[in-house]
Design a protein around this motif. Structure first.
Motif, PDB file in Angstrom:
ATOM      1  N   ASN A  66       0.795  -1.235   0.000  1.00  0.00           N
ATOM      2  CA  ASN A  66       0.000   0.000   0.000  1.00  0.00           C
ATOM      3  C   ASN A  66       0.825   1.281   0.000  1.00  0.00           C
ATOM      4  O   ASN A  66       0.362   2.305  -0.510  1.00  0.00           O
ATOM      5  CB  ASN A  66      -0.925   0.019   1.216  1.00  0.00           C
ATOM      6  N   LEU A  67       2.046   1.218   0.561  1.00  0.00           N
ATOM      7  CA  LEU A  67       2.833   2.446   0.708  1.00  0.00           C
ATOM      8  C   LEU A  67       4.182   2.395   0.025  1.00  0.00           C
ATOM      9  O   LEU A  67       4.883   3.419  -0.028  1.00  0.00           O
ATOM     10  CB  LEU A  67       3.033   2.754   2.203  1.00  0.00           C
ATOM     11  N   GLY A  68       4.591   1.240  -0.492  1.00  0.00           N
ATOM     12  CA  GLY A  68       5.866   1.149  -1.191  1.00  0.00           C
ATOM     13  C   GLY A  68       6.992   0.636  -0.315  1.00  0.00           C
ATOM     14  O   GLY A  68       6.870   0.521   0.908  1.00  0.00           O
ATOM     15  N   GLU A  69       8.138   0.347  -0.954  1.00  0.00           N
ATOM     16  CA  GLU A  69       9.256  -0.282  -0.248  1.00  0.00           C
ATOM     17  C   GLU A  69       9.950   0.651   0.731  1.00  0.00           C
ATOM     18  O   GLU A  69      10.496   0.207   1.731  1.00  0.00           O
ATOM     19  CB  GLU A  69      10.262  -0.827  -1.269  1.00  0.00           C
ATOM     20  N   GLY A  70       9.950   1.968   0.442  1.00  0.00           N
ATOM     21  CA  GLY A  70      10.589   2.906   1.361  1.00  0.00           C
ATOM     22  C   GLY A  70       9.932   2.894   2.728  1.00  0.00           C
ATOM     23  O   GLY A  70      10.602   2.786   3.761  1.00  0.00           O
ATOM     24  N   LYS A  71       8.609   2.983   2.745  1.00  0.00           N
ATOM     25  CA  LYS A  71       7.874   2.944   4.008  1.00  0.00           C
ATOM     26  C   LYS A  71       7.968   1.560   4.647  1.00  0.00           C
ATOM     27  O   LYS A  71       7.939   1.426   5.871  1.00  0.00           O
ATOM     28  CB  LYS A  71       6.411   3.300   3.771  1.00  0.00           C
ATOM     29  N   GLN A  72       8.099   0.525   3.800  1.00  0.00           N
ATOM     30  CA  GLN A  72       8.213  -0.828   4.338  1.00  0.00           C
ATOM     31  C   GLN A  72       9.467  -0.973   5.192  1.00  0.00           C
ATOM     32  O   GLN A  72       9.441  -1.593   6.260  1.00  0.00           O
ATOM     33  CB  GLN A  72       8.258  -1.847   3.210  1.00  0.00           C
ATOM     34  N   PRO A  99       3.777   4.679  15.695  1.00  0.00           N
ATOM     35  CA  PRO A  99       4.056   4.216  14.328  1.00  0.00           C
ATOM     36  C   PRO A  99       3.252   2.996  13.920  1.00  0.00           C
ATOM     37  O   PRO A  99       2.756   2.921  12.787  1.00  0.00           O
ATOM     38  CB  PRO A  99       5.560   3.916  14.357  1.00  0.00           C
ATOM     39  N   LEU A 100       3.096   2.032  14.824  1.00  0.00           N
ATOM     40  CA  LEU A 100       2.529   0.741  14.427  1.00  0.00           C
ATOM     41  C   LEU A 100       1.023   0.641  14.631  1.00  0.00           C
ATOM     42  O   LEU A 100       0.328  -0.046  13.868  1.00  0.00           O
ATOM     43  CB  LEU A 100       3.227  -0.379  15.202  1.00  0.00           C
ATOM     44  N   THR A 101       0.502   1.314  15.654  1.00  0.00           N
ATOM     45  CA  THR A 101      -0.931   1.242  15.919  1.00  0.00           C
ATOM     46  C   THR A 101      -1.700   2.360  15.234  1.00  0.00           C
ATOM     47  O   THR A 101      -2.878   2.194  14.899  1.00  0.00           O
ATOM     48  CB  THR A 101      -1.210   1.287  17.432  1.00  0.00           C
ATOM     49  N   VAL A 102      -1.049   3.510  14.986  1.00  0.00           N
ATOM     50  CA  VAL A 102      -1.764   4.671  14.447  1.00  0.00           C
ATOM     51  C   VAL A 102      -1.285   5.065  13.051  1.00  0.00           C
ATOM     52  O   VAL A 102      -2.064   5.047  12.089  1.00  0.00           O
ATOM     53  CB  VAL A 102      -1.635   5.877  15.412  1.00  0.00           C
ATOM     54  N   TYR A 103      -0.002   5.418  12.911  1.00  0.00           N
ATOM     55  CA  TYR A 103       0.473   6.012  11.663  1.00  0.00           C
ATOM     56  C   TYR A 103       0.332   5.088  10.454  1.00  0.00           C
ATOM     57  O   TYR A 103      -0.333   5.438   9.457  1.00  0.00           O
ATOM     58  CB  TYR A 103       1.930   6.448  11.804  1.00  0.00           C
ATOM     59  N   PHE A 104       0.949   3.911  10.508  1.00  0.00           N
ATOM     60  CA  PHE A 104       0.914   3.026   9.339  1.00  0.00           C
ATOM     61  C   PHE A 104      -0.495   2.539   8.999  1.00  0.00           C
ATOM     62  O   PHE A 104      -0.877   2.526   7.828  1.00  0.00           O
ATOM     63  CB  PHE A 104       1.877   1.849   9.527  1.00  0.00           C
ATOM     64  N   PRO A 105      -1.322   2.133   9.982  1.00  0.00           N
ATOM     65  CA  PRO A 105      -2.688   1.741   9.622  1.00  0.00           C
ATOM     66  C   PRO A 105      -3.496   2.846   8.951  1.00  0.00           C
ATOM     67  O   PRO A 105      -4.213   2.594   7.976  1.00  0.00           O
ATOM     68  CB  PRO A 105      -3.301   1.344  10.974  1.00  0.00           C
ATOM     69  N   THR A 106      -3.373   4.094   9.442  1.00  0.00           N
ATOM     70  CA  THR A 106      -4.138   5.182   8.806  1.00  0.00           C
ATOM     71  C   THR A 106      -3.624   5.469   7.402  1.00  0.00           C
ATOM     72  O   THR A 106      -4.421   5.654   6.472  1.00  0.00           O
ATOM     73  CB  THR A 106      -4.061   6.470   9.651  1.00  0.00           C
ATOM     74  N   TYR A 150      -4.673   2.577   5.086  1.00  0.00           N
ATOM     75  CA  TYR A 150      -6.113   2.603   4.806  1.00  0.00           C
ATOM     76  C   TYR A 150      -6.457   3.698   3.815  1.00  0.00           C
ATOM     77  O   TYR A 150      -7.241   3.471   2.880  1.00  0.00           O
ATOM     78  CB  TYR A 150      -6.883   2.812   6.112  1.00  0.00           C
ATOM     79  N   MET A 151      -5.879   4.875   3.980  1.00  0.00           N
ATOM     80  CA  MET A 151      -6.164   5.971   3.052  1.00  0.00           C
ATOM     81  C   MET A 151      -5.672   5.653   1.652  1.00  0.00           C
ATOM     82  O   MET A 151      -6.334   5.982   0.661  1.00  0.00           O
ATOM     83  CB  MET A 151      -5.550   7.274   3.572  1.00  0.00           C
ATOM     84  N   ALA A 152      -4.512   4.993   1.563  1.00  0.00           N
ATOM     85  CA  ALA A 152      -4.002   4.602   0.240  1.00  0.00           C
ATOM     86  C   ALA A 152      -4.844   3.473  -0.352  1.00  0.00           C
ATOM     87  O   ALA A 152      -5.165   3.480  -1.549  1.00  0.00           O
ATOM     88  CB  ALA A 152      -2.544   4.171   0.361  1.00  0.00           C
ATOM     89  N   HIS A 153      -5.209   2.514   0.475  1.00  0.00           N
ATOM     90  CA  HIS A 153      -5.987   1.359   0.016  1.00  0.00           C
ATOM     91  C   HIS A 153      -7.372   1.769  -0.467  1.00  0.00           C
ATOM     92  O   HIS A 153      -7.862   1.284  -1.498  1.00  0.00           O
ATOM     93  CB  HIS A 153      -6.104   0.356   1.166  1.00  0.00           C
ATOM     94  N   GLN A 154      -8.010   2.674   0.280  1.00  0.00           N
ATOM     95  CA  GLN A 154      -9.369   3.112  -0.056  1.00  0.00           C
ATOM     96  C   GLN A 154      -9.386   4.354  -0.945  1.00  0.00           C
ATOM     97  O   GLN A 154     -10.459   4.843  -1.294  1.00  0.00           O
ATOM     98  CB  GLN A 154     -10.144   3.406   1.240  1.00  0.00           C
ATOM     99  N   LYS A 155      -8.170   4.841  -1.287  1.00  0.00           N
ATOM    100  CA  LYS A 155      -8.042   6.027  -2.147  1.00  0.00           C
ATOM    101  C   LYS A 155      -8.809   7.227  -1.574  1.00  0.00           C
ATOM    102  O   LYS A 155      -9.607   7.878  -2.261  1.00  0.00           O
ATOM    103  CB  LYS A 155      -8.500   5.719  -3.572  1.00  0.00           C
TER     104      LYS A 155
END
Length: 480
Positions: free
Chosen positions: A110-116, A418-425, A428-433
């Protein structure tokens, strides 16, 4: 022993043949058998951990008003973010899309390799820290049993101060054996046992709290704002403890790092995201009820002098057998919880090693042996060596930094944002556009920034407490 075929080769063969096979899922992997019950058990096992033991202390720092409110807020945020994350398990469609097997796979999709890569540092650092924290907590509980029995045998005036280190070694020995369970899918029975244990020791703690509150001579001081400046603590200590208590509460809800791995155990019908949302609601709601009871009743029982581990605050005398039982339940629960958080680390390293050296016979080889009561069992020498080394390293770290509240608070603060808030939000925004500056986008961004500020404050409080503890501690010598 006979060299066995690699399971992934069998899966690939079935997938390439195009023929339906009841033993494999749509991705060619071994058919998943997880249900709402097993997923809920995994979640409860992951959530109700050592964090529950510090909630009475956290409430004492925050008071009757802020304590329950902060707990409920963290509960609501954890549940919301977990539902967002559950929809990202498959990409691009949440029901029929390609599976993502781990938290990092979801981030990459959903966010690319850099964020991964950033996620990997945060996730696996947090998972390693949690396994160290569980080693500390389990050893404290095991030592508490020894101390209680020592007082019972030799009288209340006896010198009973057992070291935690031997119990850390015992805990590690058990983990070395359990770590040979090949993958997360085989842990369902361990999670159900651990979930039962968590309910048991929480219930004992609640019962002891009620009993202590009901005592005729029970007089403790509780306040709306927690520990009082000038009476209990200095003004600086009040600030630091308040921040640290927020980190302790955040740690109590630390399970987002393994949510995708839990979801990957579910059967494909009904859709995994729908089942996972139900399991998350059950798990978070159940644990929140226990947390509220443990935190509030523990605070009512001990007042502003609530101990860091509320079970040890009931003393080591009578009823000694009940305290022993509660601490045994904690140790058993953390034996299972350790594996829930360690398995993603194991699988990440093993996946990386196999991709780095794909032709290595040492990495790929598995041998079949017969174990008593277990029947045939696949043994990998690489898995045996690497996982054993990992357990030993976590024990060494636990022996060097055996500070319960400080360590728990730091883990909660560092992992929550980072793990409970930032990455999930973001996922989700990228996944749901989600469109930029839409109401949903603005709300999620505001929540992210608020949680970042809270996490930074909690981390600062925990670091201050950790530094203060380290200054007076000699590793492997001081009894803590």
């Amino acid at each position: 022993m006979d060299l066995q075929k690699n399971g992934s080769a069998l899966s690939l063969e079935a997938e390439e043949s195009g023929s339906p096979c009841k033993n494999f899922d749509d991705d060619g992997r071994e058919k998943r058998t997880g249900t709402l019950l097993t997923a809920s058990a995994h979640i409860i096992t992951a959530v109700i951990g050592s964090g529950v033991l510090s909630l009475a202390w956290a409430n004492a720092q925050l008071g009757w008003v802020a304590g329950p409110i902060v707990l409920l807020v963290f509960s609501a945020i954890t549940w919301l973010m977990s539902t967002l994350l559950a929809d990202c398990y498959r990409s691009p469609d949440p029901v029929t899309g390609k599976r993502n097997y781990t938290y990092m796979d979801v981030v990459r999709a959903n966010l690319g390799e850099g964020k991964q890569q950033l996620c990997g540092i945060a996730q696996y650092g947090n998972l390693i820290g949690i396994t160290v924290g569980y080693t500390i907590t389990a050893s404290i509980s095991m030592a508490a049993v020894e101390r209680s029995n020592c007082f019972h045998r030799n009288g209340h005036s006896a010198k009973c101060s057992p070291s935690n280190n031997p119990f850390m070694i015992i805990f590690a020995s058990i983990q070395i054996v359990l770590s040979q369970i090949p993958n997360f899918h085989k842990l369902w029975f361990l999670s159900i046992i651990a979930a039962i244990m968590s309910f048991a020791y929480s219930s004992i703690g609640l019962g002891l709290s009620v009993s202590k509150i009901a005592e005729a001579d029970h007089h403790v001081r509780t306040t709306l704002t927690g520990v009082t400046v000038g009476m209990d603590v200095t003004d600086k200590e009040k600030v630091w403890r308040t921040l640290q208590s927020i980190g302790n509460i955040a740690f109590a809800y630390a399970f987002s790092t393994v949510l995708i791995e839990i979801q990957d155990t579910l059967k494909s019908s009904p859709p995994e995201n729908k089942v996972m949302k139900k399991a998350t609601f059950i798990g978070v709601a159940t644990t929140t009820i226990f947390y509220m009871l443990c935190g509030c009743l523990g605070y009512a029982a001990f007042g502003n002098n609530a101990p860091g581990n509320f079970l040890t605050g009931f003393g080591f005398y009578d009823p000694f057998w009940l305290i022993d039982l509660a601490n045994i339940f904690i140790a058993v629960h953390l034996i299972g919880a350790y594996q829930v958080f360690a398995q993603p680390v194991y699988q990440f390293i093993e996946k990386w090693a196999n991709s780095r050296w794909p032709d290595s016979a040492f990495l790929a080889a598995e041998y079949t042996g017969n174990l008593p009561l277990c029947g045939a069992y696949n043994i990998s020498y690489f898995r045996l060596i690497w996982r054993t080394v990992y357990v030993i390293l976590t024990v060494i770290l636990a022996m060097i930094f055996p500070f319960f509240n400080d360590f728990v608070g730091l883990l909660g603060a560092c992992g929550f944002w980072p793990l409970t808030v930032y990455f999930p939000t973001e996922m989700y925004m990228a996944h749901q556009k989600i469109k930029r500056f839409s109401p949903t986008w603005i709300c999620l961004k505001m929540l992210t920034w608020v949680c970042l500020i809270v996490s930074l404050g909690a981390a600062a409080g925990s670091v201050q407490g950790l530094v203060k503890s380290v200054m007076s501690y000699k590793p492997f010598q001081t009894q803590y």
